[in-house]
Design an enzyme around this catalytic site. Sequence first.
Site, PDB file in Angstrom:
ATOM      1  N   GLU A   1       0.873  -1.178   0.000  1.00  0.00           N
ATOM      2  CA  GLU A   1       0.000   0.000   0.000  1.00  0.00           C
ATOM      3  C   GLU A   1       0.910   1.227   0.000  1.00  0.00           C
ATOM      4  O   GLU A   1       1.774   1.348   0.875  1.00  0.00           O
ATOM      5  CB  GLU A   1      -0.883  -0.005   1.255  1.00  0.00           C
ATOM      6  CG  GLU A   1      -1.828   1.163   1.260  1.00  0.00           C
ATOM      7  CD  GLU A   1      -2.768   1.208   2.456  1.00  0.00           C
ATOM      8  OE1 GLU A   1      -2.710   0.298   3.305  1.00  0.00           O
ATOM      9  OE2 GLU A   1      -3.542   2.173   2.528  1.00  0.00           O
TER      10      GLU A   1
ATOM     11  N   ARG B   1       4.636 -12.753  10.098  1.00  0.00           N
ATOM     12  CA  ARG B   1       5.342 -11.486   9.882  1.00  0.00           C
ATOM     13  C   ARG B   1       6.741 -11.569  10.488  1.00  0.00           C
ATOM     14  O   ARG B   1       6.971 -12.313  11.434  1.00  0.00           O
ATOM     15  CB  ARG B   1       4.632 -10.340  10.614  1.00  0.00           C
ATOM     16  CG  ARG B   1       3.327  -9.939  10.063  1.00  0.00           C
ATOM     17  CD  ARG B   1       2.710  -8.885  10.975  1.00  0.00           C
ATOM     18  NE  ARG B   1       3.183  -7.552  10.664  1.00  0.00           N
ATOM     19  CZ  ARG B   1       2.648  -6.777   9.732  1.00  0.00           C
ATOM     20  NH1 ARG B   1       1.641  -7.214   9.004  1.00  0.00           N
ATOM     21  NH2 ARG B   1       3.117  -5.574   9.516  1.00  0.00           N
TER      22      ARG B   1
ATOM     23  N   LYS C   1       4.235   0.806   9.544  1.00  0.00           N
ATOM     24  CA  LYS C   1       4.372   2.063   8.790  1.00  0.00           C
ATOM     25  C   LYS C   1       3.753   3.235   9.530  1.00  0.00           C
ATOM     26  O   LYS C   1       4.265   4.343   9.475  1.00  0.00           O
ATOM     27  CB  LYS C   1       3.699   1.911   7.421  1.00  0.00           C
ATOM     28  CG  LYS C   1       4.575   1.216   6.411  1.00  0.00           C
ATOM     29  CD  LYS C   1       3.928   1.215   5.051  1.00  0.00           C
ATOM     30  CE  LYS C   1       2.878   0.134   4.959  1.00  0.00           C
ATOM     31  NZ  LYS C   1       2.269   0.018   3.642  1.00  0.00           N
TER      32      LYS C   1
HETATM   33  P1  ATP Z   1       2.282  -1.916   8.102  1.00  0.00           P
HETATM   34  O1  ATP Z   1       1.639  -2.685   9.206  1.00  0.00           O
HETATM   35  O2  ATP Z   1       3.694  -1.575   8.357  1.00  0.00           O
HETATM   36  O3  ATP Z   1       1.491  -0.753   7.610  1.00  0.00           O
HETATM   37  P2  ATP Z   1       1.202  -3.418   5.967  1.00  0.00           P
HETATM   38  O4  ATP Z   1       1.056  -4.869   6.092  1.00  0.00           O
HETATM   39  O5  ATP Z   1      -0.035  -2.631   6.102  1.00  0.00           O
HETATM   40  O6  ATP Z   1       2.359  -2.964   6.920  1.00  0.00           O
HETATM   41  P3  ATP Z   1       1.486  -3.334   3.146  1.00  0.00           P
HETATM   42  O7  ATP Z   1       2.021  -2.269   2.293  1.00  0.00           O
HETATM   43  O8  ATP Z   1       0.036  -3.639   3.058  1.00  0.00           O
HETATM   44  O9  ATP Z   1       1.884  -2.981   4.628  1.00  0.00           O
HETATM   45  O10 ATP Z   1       2.338  -4.663   2.979  1.00  0.00           O
HETATM   46  C1  ATP Z   1       2.634  -5.248   1.756  1.00  0.00           C
HETATM   47  C2  ATP Z   1       2.976  -6.689   2.005  1.00  0.00           C
HETATM   48  O11 ATP Z   1       4.053  -6.782   2.923  1.00  0.00           O
HETATM   49  C3  ATP Z   1       1.811  -7.449   2.593  1.00  0.00           C
HETATM   50  O12 ATP Z   1       1.685  -8.669   1.896  1.00  0.00           O
HETATM   51  C4  ATP Z   1       2.213  -7.658   4.016  1.00  0.00           C
HETATM   52  O13 ATP Z   1       1.684  -8.871   4.470  1.00  0.00           O
HETATM   53  C5  ATP Z   1       3.729  -7.690   3.940  1.00  0.00           C
HETATM   54  N1  ATP Z   1       4.331  -7.264   5.205  1.00  0.00           N
HETATM   55  C6  ATP Z   1       4.136  -6.113   5.875  1.00  0.00           C
HETATM   56  N2  ATP Z   1       4.804  -6.093   7.050  1.00  0.00           N
HETATM   57  C7  ATP Z   1       5.471  -7.282   7.123  1.00  0.00           C
HETATM   58  C8  ATP Z   1       6.331  -7.896   8.095  1.00  0.00           C
HETATM   59  N3  ATP Z   1       6.658  -7.284   9.235  1.00  0.00           N
HETATM   60  N4  ATP Z   1       6.815  -9.135   7.823  1.00  0.00           N
HETATM   61  C9  ATP Z   1       6.508  -9.758   6.683  1.00  0.00           C
HETATM   62  N5  ATP Z   1       5.696  -9.250   5.741  1.00  0.00           N
HETATM   63  C10 ATP Z   1       5.169  -8.031   5.943  1.00  0.00           C
HETATM   64 MG    MG Z   2      -1.665  -3.426   4.626  1.00  0.00          MG
END
Ligand code: ATP
Ligand code: MG
Length: 561
Positions: free
Chosen positions: A36, A262, A272
């Site tokens: 995102e 994760r 983020k």
């Molecule tokens: P945040 O919680 O930091 O906002 P998010 O999951 O909302 O992270 P996205 O941009 O939606 O961020 O993530 C893109 C991809 O990265 C998704 O498939 C998510 O599952 C993966 N991802 C995000 N954080 C992690 C993590 N700590 N470990 C492994 N994969 C992750």
């Molecule tokens: Mg997300």
Amino acid sequence: MCNENEARMTNFIQEIIENDIASGRVKEIHTRFPPEPNGYLHIGHAKAICIDFLMAKQNGGICNLRFDDTNPSKEDTEYVDAIMEDIRWLGFDWDDRMFYASNYFDKCYAFAVKLIKDGKAYVEDLSAEEVRAYRGTLTEPGKDSPYRNRSIAENLDLFEKMKDGQFADGQKILRAKIDMASPNFNLRDPAIYRILRANHHRTGDKWCIYPMYDYAHPIGDALEDISHSLCTLEFEDHRPLYDWVLEAIGFENPPHQYEFARLNLTYTLTSKRKLLELVENGVVSGWDDPRMPTLSGLRRLGYTPTAIIDFVKMIGVSKAYSVVDLALLEHCLRDELNKTAKRHMVVLEPLKVVIDNYPDGQEEIFDVNISPLEDKPVNIKRPFSKVIYIEKSDFMENPAHKYFRLKPQGEVRLINAYFITCQEIIKDETGEVIEVHCTYDPQTRGGSTPPDGRKVKGTIHWVSAQHAVDVDVRLYENLFTTPDPNAASEGGDYMDNLNPNSLTHIIAKAEPALLDMQAGENCQFVRMGYFCLDAKDSTVEKPIFNRTVTLKDTWKKINEG
Ligand code: ATP
Ligand code: MG
């Protein structure tokens, strides 16, 4: 252990892929990475990126990049550009397969109309609060909304009016008609469209309704022929909805979703939202501050793609919650830099040493190899003269037991130069040693053992004072003092756990050849750690070096006994 860049990943997803190929469910492995664009990528994302791209690659498949831009109020093209740069930096390529969820807004709308026509979606008039009250609890089923059984014609008319901007933001939603009594909350008639007047970074003001992620995501996957939709565990409970959407729309051979744990890392925030708070509150200088766990921050600090990929391969992929020790990430970096980084001499905290019996005005130039690879030497000229700097900590007036560095009447080896013996110390009015006088043994030129076979136990680095260049050095420590930055102290939060010493500026004395480095390049400051010429703030007039990591490998120590 490290440098496993060529190694295949073996994990439960690989098994699934092999079974799917064997059973004929899929012919080509096709994954996607769906960030995102509401912030910069962090080390957690690196895990997901490696899994998405490498699982496809090692099975002869491909991986798409798809921006999940279903939430226009938080998204920005600055983030889109940064995300692409970071993925490329890691060494992955999506060729021409860069997509946006917003590419499919027309199709999402058309599918929603189809769902309404099939009696599988309805327009909800209840307020958000009422919807919540009707949803039930963990122990009680939800209640059907009074609007659940509107006629198809009325639903079609209302949904079109939603799209045409005839209702206020939040006044109505479109819901999937699934099961208000389902034990899974995600199936209790989840919202699939909401009204939101927000300028979208790509579609501008074309839409005032936006599909929800849980609805748009499976559609994007299906339209792109994704075979394995890999995501993190928090989506496990959403999988039944993912499958429902694909089945209700009627995709043939739909994608399947698989979840993995994760990455959590000690001393590190991987959210983020929280990272954005650090940026917005000025705790750090930006998303690419070298203390940030973002890929752009790690890059500036001096991390390499190889170290990060090695790390992801070492931690593996599983479904079990875990917290990885930051020391392991640092270990992977050291392991690489030990083999690649040139060795320079830089004195961080200078103490002046005068070599009394060295001829005034004389200088010698030592030709030395600074490459860690014996078969690929890199020679530089290292000047030596009567006055040099050594590290303050390499001299002790009242030495501790087994202190082998410079001490009164003690002898040490100056790396690549001479043996020197301390004869006299000079102190300032506070009693601090500000100058040390030594004699050198001309028969130890290059640091070699003298004819009498005399040995010394201490070897220290040095820089010729007259030739030294001043460089700005930024010494970084962890941004947080607690292994779990979120550990709450009495109603507090992670902001209370900030390390006040996460950044120290010093001016160091460096040998002149250090200035031949390229921006972003790593080197070792002999005995002091790995450093990187800052790629952003450094200039020719004012070189700036970031301390990437110290030399002490705590992970190795613990794991190798
Ligand atoms: P945040 O919680 O930091 O906002 P998010 O999951 O909302 O992270 P996205 O941009 O939606 O961020 O993530 C893109 C991809 O990265 C998704 O498939 C998510 O599952 C993966 N991802 C995000 N954080 C992690 C993590 N700590 N470990 C492994 N994969 C992750
Ligand atoms: Mg997300």
